[in-house]
Design a protein around this motif. Structure first.
Motif, PDB file in Angstrom:
ATOM      1  N   ASP A   1       0.815  -1.208   0.000  1.00 33.77           N
ATOM      2  CA  ASP A   1       0.000   0.000   0.000  1.00 33.77           C
ATOM      3  C   ASP A   1       0.856   1.268   0.000  1.00 33.77           C
ATOM      4  OD1 ASP A   1      -2.622   1.136   0.052  1.00 33.77           O
ATOM      5  OD2 ASP A   1      -2.254   1.733   2.123  1.00 33.77           O
ATOM      6  N   ARG A   2       1.948   1.260   0.771  1.00 32.85           N
ATOM      7  CA  ARG A   2       2.804   2.443   0.879  1.00 32.85           C
ATOM      8  C   ARG A   2       4.228   2.209   0.399  1.00 32.85           C
ATOM      9  NH1 ARG A   2       2.561   3.716   7.002  1.00 32.85           N
ATOM     10  NH2 ARG A   2       4.414   4.940   6.389  1.00 32.85           N
ATOM     11  N   HIS A   3       4.769   1.031   0.667  1.00 33.24           N
ATOM     12  CA  HIS A   3       6.169   0.790   0.327  1.00 33.24           C
ATOM     13  C   HIS A   3       6.360  -0.645  -0.158  1.00 33.24           C
ATOM     14  CE1 HIS A   3      10.518   0.669   0.467  1.00 33.24           C
ATOM     15  NE2 HIS A   3      10.423  -0.458   1.145  1.00 33.24           N
ATOM     16  N   LEU A   4       7.218  -0.798  -1.186  1.00 31.49           N
ATOM     17  CA  LEU A   4       7.559  -2.107  -1.745  1.00 31.49           C
ATOM     18  C   LEU A   4       9.071  -2.242  -1.817  1.00 31.49           C
ATOM     19  CD1 LEU A   4       6.876  -4.767  -3.307  1.00 31.49           C
ATOM     20  CD2 LEU A   4       6.962  -3.375  -5.402  1.00 31.49           C
ATOM     21  N   SER A   5       9.616  -3.261  -1.170  1.00 31.41           N
ATOM     22  CA  SER A   5      11.026  -3.623  -1.325  1.00 31.41           C
ATOM     23  C   SER A   5      11.082  -4.935  -2.088  1.00 31.41           C
ATOM     24  CB  SER A   5      11.711  -3.802   0.034  1.00 31.41           C
ATOM     25  OG  SER A   5      12.003  -2.565   0.637  1.00 31.41           O
ATOM     26  N   VAL A   6      12.003  -5.013  -3.048  1.00 29.98           N
ATOM     27  CA  VAL A   6      12.165  -6.227  -3.836  1.00 29.98           C
ATOM     28  C   VAL A   6      13.570  -6.769  -3.618  1.00 29.98           C
ATOM     29  CG1 VAL A   6      12.112  -7.256  -6.124  1.00 29.98           C
ATOM     30  CG2 VAL A   6      10.523  -5.414  -5.550  1.00 29.98           C
ATOM     31  N   VAL A   7      13.648  -7.947  -3.033  1.00 32.21           N
ATOM     32  CA  VAL A   7      14.927  -8.632  -2.839  1.00 32.21           C
ATOM     33  C   VAL A   7      15.191  -9.396  -4.135  1.00 32.21           C
ATOM     34  CG1 VAL A   7      16.197 -10.288  -1.440  1.00 32.21           C
ATOM     35  CG2 VAL A   7      14.521  -8.774  -0.370  1.00 32.21           C
TER      36      VAL A   7
END
Length: 800
Positions: free
Chosen positions: A759-765
């Protein structure tokens, strides 16, 4: 696509471009055996699944997720076992800090089908043992839901029997089934098949809407197998060398006289979830001795049913007959055709002949008798065949029962709305079935319709796939879920929603179903069958997300048949995340500006480093940079197995976020979990305590007690989920883990679904390099073999 990299997993100062995921939606071979179900290749343990896998694969693909019923059924996960096979080169500008979590995922291969978490016999035994502990207590929601499904299936079967006589059981195949088999043989040999008959179904009769009685109907609890039957089954299993723990589930699956059934036909053990053909063969050899042969008619019939059940696990409602016979041949069945005929004659399976609609060709119903119609011959299980036919019948009835004159409450509803919501309301006012498509922002339109309809005095209700979805949808109305919004499971079980009339139909004028792509064919049939004549049904959802965990692709099939109005929302999902996900939906992994670091890419070289970075992000970087606590961050990964699967990640996340001895089946108070009350459904929650009654949970604000014997099969740790488990929910922050060994299972629907949970933040490993943009551009969902489109084309004229 160029990306900036984050320094050693620190979110602060990170970049903003487009990321990458992995769980398997389509693409890749889907194997259908012990429980892999990805529309994109999930790897299945052992060779037990191989033939079923190939049958389903030949039929056109499989499930949309690498974790077979990942939306909640513990133990059927797809795999990405082992560490990344090829080490990735760390991009320049990043600090090397890998290896902090060596061995976190075990790196080793996951257990095979006999393992509890792999959907094996032990899991099945736990599931089957539940009933005896319940006694005369009131049914739980899970029991009520299962009982409601059973009652509705019986109702569907009765209605079907009213229109056509029962299929004769026993004896050799004859009549239409034999003709159909002859037809497919003729097609395969290049000869002209005997003239197939396509009988156009008469329009569904309109029945007057009964006078509503505003009360919910009680749902009977499922009867547990009695102790004497379980004991007798246990003795037979012990005699055949099978695990005695399977006794409760075998007794429940085979019903009264289960012990006699197993003695008469040992291969009926395949009816128990997780049992593999080689295990059933061993059981049969122990019981039958020299009489056990590969060409035993009982074996061929049981394997036919098993293969069709595995295809259903992969999302198909039927299989092409040639694919089925080929799979039987690979299972050492000497005469596959005879095995299929035996299953058909005994009523264990059904055969269908469907017209193939070629591009540009006239519909089958519009052709003359002299015109040859291309056909396909399918075989399927009765429960899914009846569900699809019942769904087509119910939808035709709803569409044909709308009054020609628009009633005053509907006119008032339309007048109260503007723009997209008004367009939707106008279509709903004049049609029994309307399809609405759009993303998260588009949910505001059906919400406005629901509010206006209720204000106009109409009996309206909305249901979502998950409690979180219901909460978010109810927020559009400024209220809590309950009076006007619930879940599909709650409505079908009677736990929420309106009452039912004297005929058992829901007391509604309007039902709005959000998250429509998650409807499998049985749930859709039960909803449609439950609506009275004259009611309106709105199916709303995002067609780009993963399909349902259960068999069928109802929403996609309906969109492909232009028989009802389709309203596409013009409300976009805004912000960098909305822009990124919208691009993925059309096959483009675009570079987006993210000034607030809404999107961060964390490059990794192998699975061990991926686990380490994930823990860093959840426990430190995301809370520090964005103020999102770990309990509001979801981790999404391709499957349950592997060095960076849910099991490995949950183990490490528990050690960091809620360490404890795990005295109760590996759980401690405060653990994040997902609970699967029924196959295919997942409810997030947390552990409250444990006592002699079982494991006490809080799920969606409600207390749940899971008996001790069911904990291992129904409860998982829930910091890390698969995409199918996460679909229908949204979290303030999401960390999507893409280890290198996930490259082959990535698909556009998987990426779209995983990235869309933030919804607010996406981190992609990120450890899959160019596999991500390639999957988004090229890897669409594999088709599922279903009959709904054919049935709808016969019953419903094109929308005009």
């Amino acid at each position: 696509m160029s990306t900036e990299q984050t320094p050693t997993g620190d979110t602060e100062g990170a970049a903003s471009p487009a990321p990458t995921p992995a769980e398997g939606t389509s693409g890749g071979a889907t194997e259908v055996g012990t429980g892999a179900a990805g529309d994109g290749g999930a790897e299945v343990s052992g060779g037990d699944a191989e033939s079923g896998a190939r049958a389903a694969e030949a039929a056109g693909g499989g499930r949309d997720d690498a974790g077979a019923r990942d939306s909640g059924e513990p133990g059927t996960g797809g795999r990405a076992d082992g560490a990344d096979a090829s080490a990735r080169t760390r991009p320049a500008g990043t600090t090397d800090d890998a290896g902090a979590v060596s061995g976190a995922g075990g790196g080793g291969a996951e257990g095979d089908a006999g393992d509890v978490e792999s959907g094996g016999p032990a899991a099945g035994a736990d599931a089957g043992a539940s009933g005896s502990a319940k006694g005369a207590s009131a049914p739980s929601e899970a029991e009520a839901e299962l009982a409601a499904q059973r009652v509705e299936r019986e109702r569907i079967a009765r209605r079907k029997a009213e229109r056509q006589g029962p299929v004769e059981s026993g004896g050799k195949l004859s009549g239409k089934a034999a003709d159909l088999l002859a037809a497919v043989r003729a097609v395969e040999s290049g000869e002209k098949a005997s003239a197939p008959s396509f009988v156009e179904a008469a329009p569904a009769p309109r029945r007057p809407a009964p006078e509503p009685v505003r009360r919910p109907e009680p749902v009977p609890a499922a009867a547990a197998p009695d102790a004497e039957t379980v004991g007798a089954v246990r003795a037979v299993l012990a005699e055949g060398g099978a695990p005695e723990a399977l006794a409760p589930q075998a007794a429940a699956a085979l019903g009264d006289g289960a012990q006699d059934t197993l003695r008469a036909d040992p291969w009926q053990l395949l009816r128990v979830a997780g049992v593999r053909p080689e295990q059933a063969d061993g059981f049969a050899r122990a019981l039958l001795g020299a009489e056990c042969r590969p060409d035993d008619e009982r074996r061929g019939r049981a394997l036919t049913v098993w293969l069709l059940e595995q295809a259903a696990v992969a999302g198909h409602t039927a299989l092409d007959l040639p694919a089925l016979t080929e799979a039987l041949g690979k299972r050492a069945v000497p005469d596959p055709d005879e095995a299929v005929q035996s299953a058909l004659a005994e009523g264990d399976a059904l055969v269908f002949q469907d017209a193939l609609e070629e591009p540009g060709a006239r519909p089958a119903a519009a052709r003359t008798d002299e015109e040859e119609v291309p056909v396909r011959v399918l075989a399927g299980l009765e429960r899914y065949a009846l569900a699809e036919e019942s769904l087509a019948d119910a939808l035709a009835r709803l569409m044909n029962s709308v009054p020609k004159e628009t009633e005053e409450p509907w006119e008032a509803t339309v007048a109260a709305l503007t723009r997209g919501a008004a367009d939707l309301a106008r279509q709903v006012a004049g049609h029994g079935l309307v399809l609405h498509t759009g993303g998260e922002a588009a949910r505001a339109e059906p919400a406005a319709l629901l509010g206006a309809a209720r204000a106009a005095g109409l009996r309206a209700f909305a249901v979502c796939h998950t409690p979180d979805g219901a909460r978010r949808f109810a927020a559009h109305l400024g209220e809590e879920p309950g009076a006007a919004v619930g879940t599909v499971a709650g409505l079908l079980s009677g736990a929420s929603g309106p009452g039912r009339d004297a005929e058992g139909a829901l007391d509604l004028d309007l039902l709005i179903v959000l998250d429509a792509p998650q409807l499998d064919v049985e749930a859709a049939a039960m909803l449609a069958e439950s609506l009275p004549d004259g009611a309106r049904l709105v199916l709303s959802g995002d067609p780009a997300v993963l399909w349902s965990a259960g068999p069928g692709r109802v929403f996609a099939d309906l969109l492909a048949v232009p028989a009802c109005p389709q309203v596409a929302s013009r409300l976009p999902d805004r912000g960098p995340l909305g822009e990124l996900v919208s691009g993925i939906g059309v096959g483009e992994l675009v570079q987006v500006e993210a000034p607030g670091k809404e999107i961060v890419i964390v490059p990794v070289r192998d699975a061990g480093e991926a686990v380490h970075r994930t823990v860093q992000l959840v426990a430190d970087s995301v809370p520090r940079a964005f103020g999102v606590p770990p309990e509001e961050t979801v981790v999404i990964t391709p499957g349950h197995g592997g060095a960076a699967g849910t099991r490995a990640l949950n183990t490490v996340l528990k050690e960091r976020l809620n360490p404890g001895p795990g005295r109760f089946g590996g759980f401690d108070p405060g653990d994040r979990i997902v609970h699967s009350p029924t196959p295919g459904r997942t409810v997030p929650g947390r552990v409250v305590r444990a006592d002699a009654q079982g494991l006490h949970l809080e799920c969606a604000g409600a207390p749940v007690v899971v008996p001790r014997e069911l904990v291992e099969s129904r409860v998982r740790h829930g910091w890390a989920l698969t995409a199918h488990q996460a679909v229908g929910g949204r979290w303030p922050a999401a960390v999507v883990v893409l280890p290198g060994d996930a490259a082959d299972v990535l698909t556009r629907p998987w990426v779209y679904t995983a990235f869309g949970r933030a919804d607010r933040h996406l981190s992609v490993v990120h450890g899959v390099e160019q596999a991500l943009p390639r999957a988004v551009a090229e890897s669409v969902a594999k088709p599922r073999t279903t009959r709904l489109r054919t049935l709808l084309r016969v019953q419903l004229p094109p929308a005009g």
